[in-house]
Design a protein around this motif. Structure first.
Motif, PDB file in Angstrom:
ATOM      1  N   ASP A   1      -5.628  -1.128  -5.324  1.00 47.13           N
ATOM      2  CA  ASP A   1      -5.024  -1.989  -3.963  1.00 47.13           C
ATOM      3  C   ASP A   1      -6.219  -2.497  -3.258  1.00 47.13           C
ATOM      4  O   ASP A   1      -7.217  -1.992  -3.114  1.00 47.13           O
ATOM      5  CB  ASP A   1      -4.510  -0.558  -3.231  1.00 47.13           C
ATOM      6  N   GLU A   2      -5.995  -4.033  -3.407  1.00 51.21           N
ATOM      7  CA  GLU A   2      -6.930  -4.970  -2.849  1.00 51.21           C
ATOM      8  C   GLU A   2      -8.333  -4.839  -3.259  1.00 51.21           C
ATOM      9  O   GLU A   2      -9.367  -4.438  -2.495  1.00 51.21           O
ATOM     10  CB  GLU A   2      -6.975  -4.846  -1.342  1.00 51.21           C
TER      11      GLU A   2
ATOM     12  N   GLU B   1      -7.003   1.362  -1.193  1.00 51.18           N
ATOM     13  CA  GLU B   1      -7.417   0.262  -0.300  1.00 51.18           C
ATOM     14  C   GLU B   1      -8.150   1.221   0.703  1.00 51.18           C
ATOM     15  O   GLU B   1      -8.047   2.167   0.940  1.00 51.18           O
ATOM     16  CB  GLU B   1      -6.239  -0.113   0.665  1.00 51.18           C
TER      17      GLU B   1
ATOM     18  N   THR C   1       0.746  -1.217  -0.076  1.00 48.69           N
ATOM     19  CA  THR C   1      -0.014   0.051   0.107  1.00 48.69           C
ATOM     20  C   THR C   1       0.889   1.307   0.208  1.00 48.69           C
ATOM     21  O   THR C   1       0.748   2.247  -0.695  1.00 48.69           O
ATOM     22  CB  THR C   1      -0.932   0.032   1.166  1.00 48.69           C
TER      23      THR C   1
HETATM   24 MG   LIG Z   1      -2.348  -2.829   1.770  1.00 48.48          MG
END
Ligand SMILES: [Mg+2]
Ligand SMILES: Nc1ncnc2c1ncn2[C@@H]1O[C@H](COP(=O)(O)OP(=O)(O)OP(=O)(O)O)[C@@H](O)[C@H]1O
Lengths: 295, 235
Positions: free
Chosen positions: B159-160, B83, B41
């Motif tokens: 991100d994710e 994220e 991240t």
């Molecule tokens: Mg992360």
């Protein structure tokens, strides 16, 4: 027992006064929400606009309504400059911006109060124009022209802010920064630019509020402290994130103070006001229409 | 094309990236895998300008961009779906999407972009006037990706994107990413804990551990690799 006439009179003047509280609250709440800056000098700027209106009237014989066209743009520019020089740099460094901004803006308020004391002396002043003290009547209820004018300015100003936030791309960016600063930055919003414009708009509304206040109240260089309490009251009551909420809260607080003054001694009015405020906040911690973040 | 060289990033005195170098070639799908706290991240946040690096360089098509502000980097076409989504909860779906097209050149094409994302995510067209904060997690994730597409990305960093989604929703998101990666002029840099899925889509993948890049290989090779299977895929 108060007569129905007295109650109607209180209703009318309360509503008109409430509009002015609302406009003060809207600008203050905008700044608080978007930048997490509690601007304790907000009412001081309103007071400065009052003195500008007064000074232009006394020395240049210009109607206070005309001063609106001088002080609003002037304050807008002032706001941008103050943001660039003071608030922006503070926001970059401070861990706790809310607290730090209160210290900074309180300092600014004191500085301005001293300057106004030096320029206009500490004694109270009243602005006298051709329509001061004149009123028209609806049955027997007297409606002062000045209050109507103040209310109209308040209504126009808050509507403009509302439309700006809802209908323009820049206004949408202001709400976006309010709701999620990082998300806004990732959409390409220049946070510094939007914040400085928001601060400018906030002070411009303070100027408009000041002109309304100059028509309604007598004033001295420390009047702003009393107004500041009402600003807090209105914004917390209405909900920091909600312009309609703050508008409603302003009107209600104007009404409550004036109507309760008919029934009980003046000294008790604030007790009633804070009692109602405490009750509302217990039931709805985000204020009347508040969402915590700008809708 | 994005090139990151020897990136060093710290939070106060805690150093989390120790000389990270990655490349994302044009029209490619690159992913980064690694355990929690590896610094994935942080790497994306540094590329998009939310975090300032201590040293190292980030070069985008020959131009040094480290130290630029997030809005300037967004203007270059490097778009970050962070994220936790970072959507605007009290704005409608439509307003959220319009914010994606905030920059002037994107604003001019806002209607065209809207029909493009509505075609990709029909659910968003149905929910146009719903407040974003009231949508389900999966719908919010789609909104976050769609908002990024409104910015006309050249490099899309995610991100994710499947964090906390049902298997069906997650599969849906990956299908969308797969179809996006085929599009002309769009590179994807993906960070995901769904490592099998991520690796199978990737032209190239990096394994990151404790703030360092440990391995770099085509996704398929990593999928077959014994130690990667054991440590990351739990196979
Ligand atoms: Mg992360
Ligand atoms: N704002 C912060 N302040 C201090 N330390 C941080 C901060 N953000 C991240 N860290 C630390 O930096 C390291 C890397 O974090 P990062 O979020 O980049 O990891 P990650 O690879 O994304 O992990 P995950 O897979 O759990 O999302 C962690 O040790 C984390 O504790």
């Amino acid at each position: 027992m108060p007569t129905s006439f007295e109650i109607f009179q209180a209703l009318a003047s309360g509503l008109l006064l409430g509009g002015v509280y609302a406009i003060l609250g809207v600008g203050f709440g905008l700044c608080w929400g978007v930048m997490k800056v509690i601007n304790l000098s907000h009412s001081t700027f309103a007071l400065l606009a009052v003195y500008i209106a007064y000074w232009m009237n006394v020395s240049l014989k210009i109607d206070p309504l005309v001063s609106l066209f001088v002080s609003t743009p002037l304050f807008f520019v002032c706001g941008i400059v103050i943001y660039r020089l003071l608030i922006g740099p503070l926001a970059k460094r401070a861990e706790e911006l809310v607290a730090a901004s209160m210290v900074l803006t309180f300092g600014l308020a004191i500085l301005m109060e001293n300057a106004m004391q030096w320029a206009w002396k500490p004694d109270p002043r009243v602005l006298n124009v051709s329509y001061t003290g004149k009123a028209f009547f609806i049955s027997r209820v007297s409606i002062p022209y000045t209050a109507v004018i103040g209310f109209a300015i308040a209504l126009v100003t808050t509507s403009c802010i509302y439309l700006f936030l809802k209908k323009t791309y820049l206004g949408m960016a202001v709400r976006a920064v309010w709701q999620n600063k990082e998300g806004a930055a990732l959409c390409g919003v220049n946070i510094d630019r939007v914040s400085s414009i928001t601060f400018g708009i906030s002070l411009a509304t303070a100027a408009a509020a000041g002109v309304c206040l100059s028509l309604i109240f007598s004033f001295n260089p420390s009047s702003h402290l009393g107004w500041l309490i009402y600003i807090f009251l209105v914004v917390i009551f209405g909900g920091v994130g909600s312009i309609p909420g703050v508008l409603l809260a302003g009107l209600l607080i104007g009404l409550i103070t004036n109507i309760s003054a008919v029934f009980i001694p003046n000294a008790w009015v604030n007790m009633i006001l804070f009692g109602i405020l405490a009750t509302v906040l217990l039931l709805r911690p985000t204020g009347l229409l508040g969402q915590r973040e700008a809708r | 094309m994005l090139e990151v060289h020897d990136l060093v990033v710290s939070y106060d005195s805690l150093q989390v990236l120790w000389g990270v170098s990655i490349q994302v070639p044009e029209d490619s799908f690159v992913s980064i895998i690694g355990s929690n706290g590896a610094g994935k991240t942080t790497l994306l946040r540094t590329i998009s300008g939310l975090k300032k690096p201590e040293s190292g360089s980030i070069v985008w098509n020959g131009m040094e961009i480290s130290g630029m502000k997030p809005d300037e980097i967004c203007g270059l076409g490097i778009i970050h779906v962070p994220e936790g989504r970072h959507i605007f909860p009290n704005m409608t779906v439509l307003e959220n999407l319009k914010m994606g097209a905030y920059l002037p050149e994107n604003r001019r094409r806002v209607n065209e972009s809207l029909s493009y994302v509505f075609e990709k995510f029909p659910i968003l067209a149905q929910r146009k006037s719903q407040y974003a904060g009231t949508m389900s997690g999966g719908e919010q994730q789609m909104l976050a990706i769609a908002r990024a597409l409104m910015s006309r990305p050249k490099l899309l960093m995610l991100d994710e994107p499947s964090l906390g989604l049902s298997p069906k929703m997650a599969a849906n998101i990956f299908r969308q990413l797969e179809s996006l990666s085929g599009e002309e002029g769009l590179s994807i840099l993906l960070v995901s804990q769904e490592q099998t899925r991520a690796l199978s889509l990737s032209d190239k993948a990096y394994v990151m551990e404790n703030g360092r890049i440990m391995r770099e290989a085509p996704g398929e090779d990593l999928l077959k690799d014994e130690s990667v299977r054991k440590h990351y895929l739990g196979l």
